[in-house]
Design a protein around this motif. Structure first.
Motif, PDB file in Angstrom:
ATOM      1  N   ALA A 118       1.237  -1.226   0.293  1.00 47.41           N
ATOM      2  CA  ALA A 118      -0.058   0.153  -0.013  1.00 47.41           C
ATOM      3  C   ALA A 118       1.116   2.033   0.283  1.00 47.41           C
ATOM      4  CB  ALA A 118      -0.664   0.344   1.043  1.00 47.41           C
ATOM      5  N   VAL A 119       0.352   2.198  -0.231  1.00 50.61           N
ATOM      6  CA  VAL A 119       0.959   3.798  -0.309  1.00 50.61           C
ATOM      7  C   VAL A 119       1.654   3.907   1.017  1.00 50.61           C
ATOM      8  CG1 VAL A 119       1.018   5.893  -0.481  1.00 50.61           C
ATOM      9  CG2 VAL A 119      -0.630   4.938  -1.998  1.00 50.61           C
ATOM     10  N   HIS A 120       1.389   3.053   1.783  1.00 52.42           N
ATOM     11  CA  HIS A 120       1.925   3.777   3.115  1.00 52.42           C
ATOM     12  C   HIS A 120       2.637   2.616   4.119  1.00 52.42           C
ATOM     13  CE1 HIS A 120       1.172   7.746   3.400  1.00 52.42           C
ATOM     14  NE2 HIS A 120      -0.154   7.445   2.536  1.00 52.42           N
ATOM     15  N   GLY A 121       2.828   1.503   3.213  1.00 50.77           N
ATOM     16  CA  GLY A 121       4.062   0.677   4.210  1.00 50.77           C
ATOM     17  C   GLY A 121       2.958  -0.694   3.895  1.00 50.77           C
ATOM     18  N   PRO A 122       3.082  -1.959   4.179  1.00 47.58           N
ATOM     19  CA  PRO A 122       1.991  -3.264   3.567  1.00 47.58           C
ATOM     20  C   PRO A 122       0.631  -3.033   4.994  1.00 47.58           C
ATOM     21  CG  PRO A 122       4.434  -3.370   5.082  1.00 47.58           C
ATOM     22  CD  PRO A 122       4.294  -2.507   4.638  1.00 47.58           C
ATOM     23  N   VAL A 123      -0.379  -3.778   3.939  1.00 47.96           N
ATOM     24  CA  VAL A 123      -0.839  -3.617   4.867  1.00 47.96           C
ATOM     25  C   VAL A 123      -1.541  -5.528   4.877  1.00 47.96           C
ATOM     26  CG1 VAL A 123      -3.881  -2.898   4.569  1.00 47.96           C
ATOM     27  CG2 VAL A 123      -2.253  -1.443   4.300  1.00 47.96           C
ATOM     28  N   VAL A 124      -1.746  -5.746   5.676  1.00 46.84           N
ATOM     29  CA  VAL A 124      -2.786  -7.272   6.609  1.00 46.84           C
ATOM     30  C   VAL A 124      -3.692  -7.297   5.987  1.00 46.84           C
ATOM     31  CG1 VAL A 124      -2.625  -9.224   8.111  1.00 46.84           C
ATOM     32  CG2 VAL A 124       0.110  -7.359   7.744  1.00 46.84           C
ATOM     33  N   LEU A 125      -4.315  -8.204   5.036  1.00 47.29           N
ATOM     34  CA  LEU A 125      -5.379  -8.928   4.912  1.00 47.29           C
ATOM     35  C   LEU A 125      -5.938 -10.207   5.360  1.00 47.29           C
ATOM     36  CD1 LEU A 125      -8.458  -7.046   3.369  1.00 47.29           C
ATOM     37  CD2 LEU A 125      -7.772  -8.497   1.258  1.00 47.29           C
ATOM     38  N   LEU A 126      -7.029 -10.469   6.043  1.00 47.50           N
ATOM     39  CA  LEU A 126      -7.524 -11.399   6.380  1.00 47.50           C
ATOM     40  C   LEU A 126      -9.063 -11.420   6.901  1.00 47.50           C
ATOM     41  CD1 LEU A 126      -6.659 -12.376   9.919  1.00 47.50           C
ATOM     42  CD2 LEU A 126      -6.965  -9.948   9.703  1.00 47.50           C
ATOM     43  N   ASP A 127      -9.909 -12.436   6.771  1.00 47.99           N
ATOM     44  CA  ASP A 127      -9.651 -13.790   6.097  1.00 47.99           C
ATOM     45  C   ASP A 127      -9.900 -13.385   4.327  1.00 47.99           C
ATOM     46  OD1 ASP A 127      -9.519 -16.073   5.117  1.00 47.99           O
ATOM     47  OD2 ASP A 127     -11.455 -16.830   6.286  1.00 47.99           O
ATOM     48  N   VAL A 128      -8.706 -14.257   3.535  1.00 48.57           N
ATOM     49  CA  VAL A 128      -9.247 -13.846   2.063  1.00 48.57           C
ATOM     50  C   VAL A 128      -9.716 -15.442   1.211  1.00 48.57           C
ATOM     51  CG1 VAL A 128      -6.930 -11.972   2.168  1.00 48.57           C
ATOM     52  CG2 VAL A 128      -6.226 -14.382   1.661  1.00 48.57           C
ATOM     53  N   GLY A 129     -10.131 -15.910   2.856  1.00 49.71           N
ATOM     54  CA  GLY A 129     -10.473 -17.190   2.158  1.00 49.71           C
ATOM     55  C   GLY A 129     -10.442 -18.265   2.314  1.00 49.71           C
ATOM     56  N   GLY A 130     -10.376 -18.227   3.841  1.00 49.85           N
ATOM     57  CA  GLY A 130      -9.863 -20.134   4.693  1.00 49.85           C
ATOM     58  C   GLY A 130     -11.554 -19.990   5.422  1.00 49.85           C
ATOM     59  N   SER A 131     -11.945 -18.902   5.637  1.00 49.16           N
ATOM     60  CA  SER A 131     -13.918 -18.992   5.910  1.00 49.16           C
ATOM     61  C   SER A 131     -14.596 -18.515   5.626  1.00 49.16           C
ATOM     62  CB  SER A 131     -13.827 -19.526   6.871  1.00 49.16           C
ATOM     63  OG  SER A 131     -13.726 -18.287   7.893  1.00 49.16           O
ATOM     64  N   LEU A 132     -15.797 -19.537   4.685  1.00 51.00           N
ATOM     65  CA  LEU A 132     -16.641 -17.946   4.034  1.00 51.00           C
ATOM     66  C   LEU A 132     -17.735 -17.783   4.824  1.00 51.00           C
ATOM     67  CD1 LEU A 132     -16.782 -20.483   1.480  1.00 51.00           C
ATOM     68  CD2 LEU A 132     -14.867 -18.139   1.032  1.00 51.00           C
ATOM     69  N   GLU A 133     -17.983 -18.017   5.833  1.00 48.02           N
ATOM     70  CA  GLU A 133     -19.981 -17.046   6.703  1.00 48.02           C
ATOM     71  C   GLU A 133     -19.010 -16.373   6.849  1.00 48.02           C
ATOM     72  OE1 GLU A 133     -22.394 -17.849   5.241  1.00 48.02           O
ATOM     73  OE2 GLU A 133     -21.502 -19.844   4.221  1.00 48.02           O
ATOM     74  N   ALA A 134     -19.421 -14.948   7.427  1.00 49.80           N
ATOM     75  CA  ALA A 134     -19.379 -13.424   8.418  1.00 49.80           C
ATOM     76  C   ALA A 134     -19.882 -13.808   9.508  1.00 49.80           C
ATOM     77  CB  ALA A 134     -19.513 -12.466   7.589  1.00 49.80           C
ATOM     78  N   ARG A 135     -18.948 -14.092  10.242  1.00 48.23           N
ATOM     79  CA  ARG A 135     -19.172 -13.670  12.024  1.00 48.23           C
ATOM     80  C   ARG A 135     -19.000 -13.253  12.389  1.00 48.23           C
ATOM     81  NH1 ARG A 135     -18.155 -19.202  10.290  1.00 48.23           N
ATOM     82  NH2 ARG A 135     -19.973 -20.382   9.698  1.00 48.23           N
ATOM     83  N   PRO A 136     -20.008 -12.582  13.872  1.00 48.26           N
ATOM     84  CA  PRO A 136     -18.806 -11.196  14.414  1.00 48.26           C
ATOM     85  C   PRO A 136     -18.130 -12.253  15.114  1.00 48.26           C
ATOM     86  CG  PRO A 136     -20.679 -10.787  14.816  1.00 48.26           C
ATOM     87  CD  PRO A 136     -20.761 -12.604  13.600  1.00 48.26           C
ATOM     88  N   THR A 137     -17.664 -12.951  16.204  1.00 49.29           N
ATOM     89  CA  THR A 137     -17.003 -13.545  16.529  1.00 49.29           C
ATOM     90  C   THR A 137     -15.522 -14.039  15.676  1.00 49.29           C
ATOM     91  OG1 THR A 137     -18.083 -15.806  16.852  1.00 49.29           O
ATOM     92  CG2 THR A 137     -18.541 -14.370  18.424  1.00 49.29           C
ATOM     93  N   THR A 138     -15.711 -14.296  14.928  1.00 50.40           N
ATOM     94  CA  THR A 138     -14.654 -14.636  13.993  1.00 50.40           C
ATOM     95  C   THR A 138     -13.644 -13.531  14.037  1.00 50.40           C
ATOM     96  OG1 THR A 138     -16.379 -16.582  13.246  1.00 50.40           O
ATOM     97  CG2 THR A 138     -13.822 -15.983  11.363  1.00 50.40           C
TER      98      THR A 138
END
Lengths: 312, 312
Positions: B131-151
């Motif tokens: 990214a412009v200001h250094g790396p951005v760590v993005l997760l999850d990119v496909g490990g589990s697909l259903e969106a859950r608040p606790t996850t």
């Protein structure tokens, strides 16, 4: 051609809206603007216009804004600029409405003020993105946020109709955004939606091509219309915008649009990015004028009604 | 440093995996590869290696693949290359595993073969984007697909630990991906997750900065770690990749990574893009080697256990 403009919508309102209104007046001599907001703000527009342009601008005095941090339900108040701008369309005092306010609030105002088409429970925000192989129509980019299979199927019809009417694409190819192209890829909602989209009667000669991926939005060789829920679409649209910023600027064919059309209500409604600048607001006004001139809302509604009848 | 490589994973396996293995051997003289796949495919690698390199490569003969279109449950079979590659790590015959096969299958194989950390019900795939200001760590990119608040809350801890350990970011700023930055913006899951992320004990000096938008992933000035569900993250990652293709190529700081690390299992697991080429597979192998050398899995697990204890 009369566009109602919400003077108090957006992160940088009213300054950028005043700027956008002035730019729009200068660019399109057929344009009439109905400025909805505080009279003193409208006066800034008048003061900056050439005398010959002034009779193309009128004012509806309203001073209450829906803030960007407010809940969309604040737009249920009829004394807000966005509700009043929508009311102008409902009354026939304007042909279209443009707001850079929170999109949730604008959708709420539009649904309350204009009602919904009978076939549409969840209106969609539609954006057209430049891609390697021509424009890609992406929806929903924030009209409704919860992912539902039936909504995705309905939005496939809306998107196909929009691509045909606005971009003149003869046989729009419609894809469902997922994490892979093989059948069965995706979360529960996508797996349920895929057969629904395959079964729905798309307008004209549109065809459903199955699952597509995020990559396909930049390329455009697999689908002309990409259907997703409003949460994912909004995140993706802004993610692509950030990628262009990271890459040193938007491609020569144009960057991510800062205005989207609302489909699902009987009226022309355009939502600008909350961080819109004056040029963005002007292009939102130009989009609203274009949609109205082409009769897009009416044509899309007719195509939707036909499809719904065939599917039912 | 012994990496088990799934010879049959990916759209273009085994050719690109063979190519990637050869590149990796040439690039890192400390690397030992355990090729998991058909002996005749492994023979291609041997034939192309210089004699001095050949004792750095061994073979585990397995001939059944999990196809890209197969359900992830096919990876429950122990006679598949991806399960066998994971088994090599579980047995101590390899230090890490790399596969370009379907990510769902690799996650299934990893969870069955290595078990999960007690605090993690849904492992996450983590990608680092320039990214412009250094790396951005993005997760999850496909490990589990259903969106859950606790996850999402659990993944915030994983992402913060990963940013600290892998990128040496002293005080990682963690954001929750949504459609606006004001509190309350987002779908039901995001509105429920926001207070959970605010309440969770993040490792070290990490802080939760609230909601961020897609744009922030390309810029990186608001957050070092962006948390989202695996469906949205996967779509977004590929959407950014498509945007770079549309913009004429990736930025000079590097494009979208074609390999992601799996966090949540006691072992180093790297998933390459299904459409990976030889260079992508080689960089996936290099990532696995880097993660193992830095002891990332162990350190992240320890930080997670600390945080879970504080939160509990």
């Amino acid at each position: 051609m009369r566009i109602a403009v919400d003077l108090l919508g957006g992160d940088n309102a009213p300054a950028v809206v005043v700027d956008g209104a002035l730019r729009a007046c200068g660019a399109d001599p057929e344009l009439h603007l109905l400025l909805v907001g505080p009279p003193e703000t409208a006066d800034e527009v008048f003061a900056a216009l050439r005398p010959a342009q002034r009779d193309r601008v009128s004012v509806r005095p309203v001073s209450r804004a829906v803030g960007m941090a407010d809940a969309p339900t604040v737009a249920t108040r009829t004394d807000t600029t966005v509700r009043a701008a929508v009311a102008a369309v409902a009354e026939g005092a304007a042909d279209a409405v443009v707001s850079a306010g929170a999109s949730g609030a604008t959708v709420t105002a539009a649904v309350l003020g204009l009602r919904r088409w009978p076939e549409v429970r969840h209106p969609a925000l539609v954006a057209s993105l430049p891609a390697v192989h021509g424009p890609v129509v992406l929806l929903d980019v924030g009209g409704s946020l919860e992912a539902r299979p039936t909504t995705l199927a309905r939005h496939a019809i809306l998107g196909a109709a929009y691509a045909a009417v606005v971009h003149g694409i003869a046989r729009p190819r419609v894809g469902l955004l997922s994490i892979g192209v093989e059948p069965g890829k995706g979360d529960r909602v996508r797996r349920a939606a895929d057969p629904l989209l395959a079964a729905v009667a798309l307008p004209g000669d549109a065809t459903y091509v199955g699952l597509v991926e995020g990559y396909d939005i930049g390329i455009g060789d697999r689908a002309d219309v990409v259907v997703t829920d409003g949460f994912t679409g909004n995140v993706l649209l802004k993610g692509i915008e950030g990628a262009y910023a990271m890459a040193g600027g938007p491609p020569s064919a144009g960057g991510v649009p800062r205005a989207a059309a609302l489909l699902g209500v009987p009226g022309t409604v355009v939502v600008c990015h909350g961080a819109a600048d004056g040029a963005d607001v002007a292009s939102g006004i130009a989009l609203a004028a274009h949609l109205h001139r082409r009769g897009v809302t009416r044509t899309v509604a007719a195509l939707l009604a036909d499809s719904a009848e065939v599917t039912a």
